[in-house]
Design a protein around this motif. Structure first.
Motif, short mmCIF file in Angstrom:
data_model
loop_
_atom_site.label_atom_id
_atom_site.label_comp_id
_atom_site.label_asym_id
_atom_site.label_seq_id
_atom_site.Cartn_x
_atom_site.Cartn_y
_atom_site.Cartn_z
N THR A 1 10.39 -5.73 -24.23
CA THR A 1 10.50 -4.28 -24.36
C THR A 1 9.25 -3.62 -24.27
O THR A 1 8.13 -3.94 -24.43
CB THR A 1 10.85 -3.90 -25.98
OG1 THR A 1 11.96 -4.75 -26.41
CG2 THR A 1 10.86 -2.48 -26.31
N PHE A 2 9.22 -2.48 -23.28
CA PHE A 2 8.09 -1.81 -22.98
C PHE A 2 7.60 -0.98 -24.33
O PHE A 2 8.51 -0.07 -25.07
CB PHE A 2 8.34 -0.80 -22.12
CG PHE A 2 6.97 -0.12 -21.52
CD1 PHE A 2 5.96 -0.44 -20.75
CD2 PHE A 2 6.84 1.30 -21.96
CE1 PHE A 2 4.94 0.09 -20.14
CE2 PHE A 2 5.72 1.94 -21.64
CZ PHE A 2 4.78 1.31 -20.67
N ASN A 3 6.55 -1.34 -25.11
CA ASN A 3 6.27 -0.67 -26.14
C ASN A 3 4.62 -0.40 -26.29
O ASN A 3 3.89 -1.27 -26.69
CB ASN A 3 6.50 -1.58 -27.62
CG ASN A 3 5.92 -1.07 -28.68
OD1 ASN A 3 5.65 0.05 -28.86
ND2 ASN A 3 6.12 -1.66 -29.68
N PRO A 4 3.91 0.50 -25.74
CA PRO A 4 2.51 0.68 -25.40
C PRO A 4 1.96 1.00 -27.17
O PRO A 4 0.59 0.68 -27.21
CB PRO A 4 2.47 2.13 -25.07
CG PRO A 4 3.60 2.82 -24.81
CD PRO A 4 4.70 1.72 -24.99
N TRP A 5 2.70 1.20 -28.02
CA TRP A 5 2.26 1.34 -29.35
C TRP A 5 1.59 -0.05 -29.95
O TRP A 5 0.75 0.11 -30.86
CB TRP A 5 3.17 2.01 -30.40
CG TRP A 5 3.37 3.43 -30.21
CD1 TRP A 5 2.68 4.42 -30.59
CD2 TRP A 5 4.35 3.93 -29.13
NE1 TRP A 5 3.15 5.84 -30.15
CE2 TRP A 5 4.09 5.33 -29.06
CE3 TRP A 5 5.23 3.44 -28.46
CZ2 TRP A 5 4.92 6.08 -28.53
CZ3 TRP A 5 6.15 4.34 -27.55
CH2 TRP A 5 5.89 5.75 -27.61
#
Length: 142
Positions: free
Chosen positions: A61-65
């Protein structure tokens, strides 16, 4: 631009341009009961580590947080984030690459707006990419 760095970190984790590196063993290496003889070449896969659920929660999952604390030990387990290599073979241009992508993203986000031109999705084999190369409609902001 702290959040920009989070986006860059996550992009490099999920879809690094370098999937791994070859190394030659300088001595016999024992790993989990297997021996890799001296002189053999091994492939160290950055991609396999960066997308491993044991090292990164919801790894696909793309999750920059996940990078918000800017502390790999807190956000992501251990020192498993290696988009620019590490140790004596750390990419000498990694800081320049980060500056260049930061400036590019700043201008893209502040001066343009975009919408997807069509539906697309991530695929993870043989590399991480979008099926249709994520076509967008781009417009300069006024």
């Amino acid at each position: 631009m702290p959040f920009t760095q989070c986006v860059i970190n996550e992009t490099l984790r999920v879809a690094n341009i370098i999937s791994g590196v070859f190394r030659r063993t300088v001595a016999d290496v024992n790993i989990k009961g297997y021996t890799i003889p001296k002189g053999w070449k091994v492939f160290a896969s950055f991609r396999a580590v960066h997308l491993d659920h044991d090292h990164f929660k919801d790894a696909r999952t793309f999750n920059p947080w996940r990078w918000k604390d800017n502390n790999l030990g807190t956000s992501c387990s251990g020192n498993f984030y290696t988009p620019f290599g590490g140790g004596p073979r750390l990419c000498p241009g990694y800081e320049l690459a980060r500056v260049e992508i930061s400036v590019f993203l700043h201008h893209l986000v502040t001066q343009f707006s975009w919408v997807p031109a069509e539906e697309d999705k991530l695929v993870f084999f043989p590399t991480t990419r979008t099926q249709k190369r994520f076509p967008i409609n781009l417009q300069r902001r006024r």
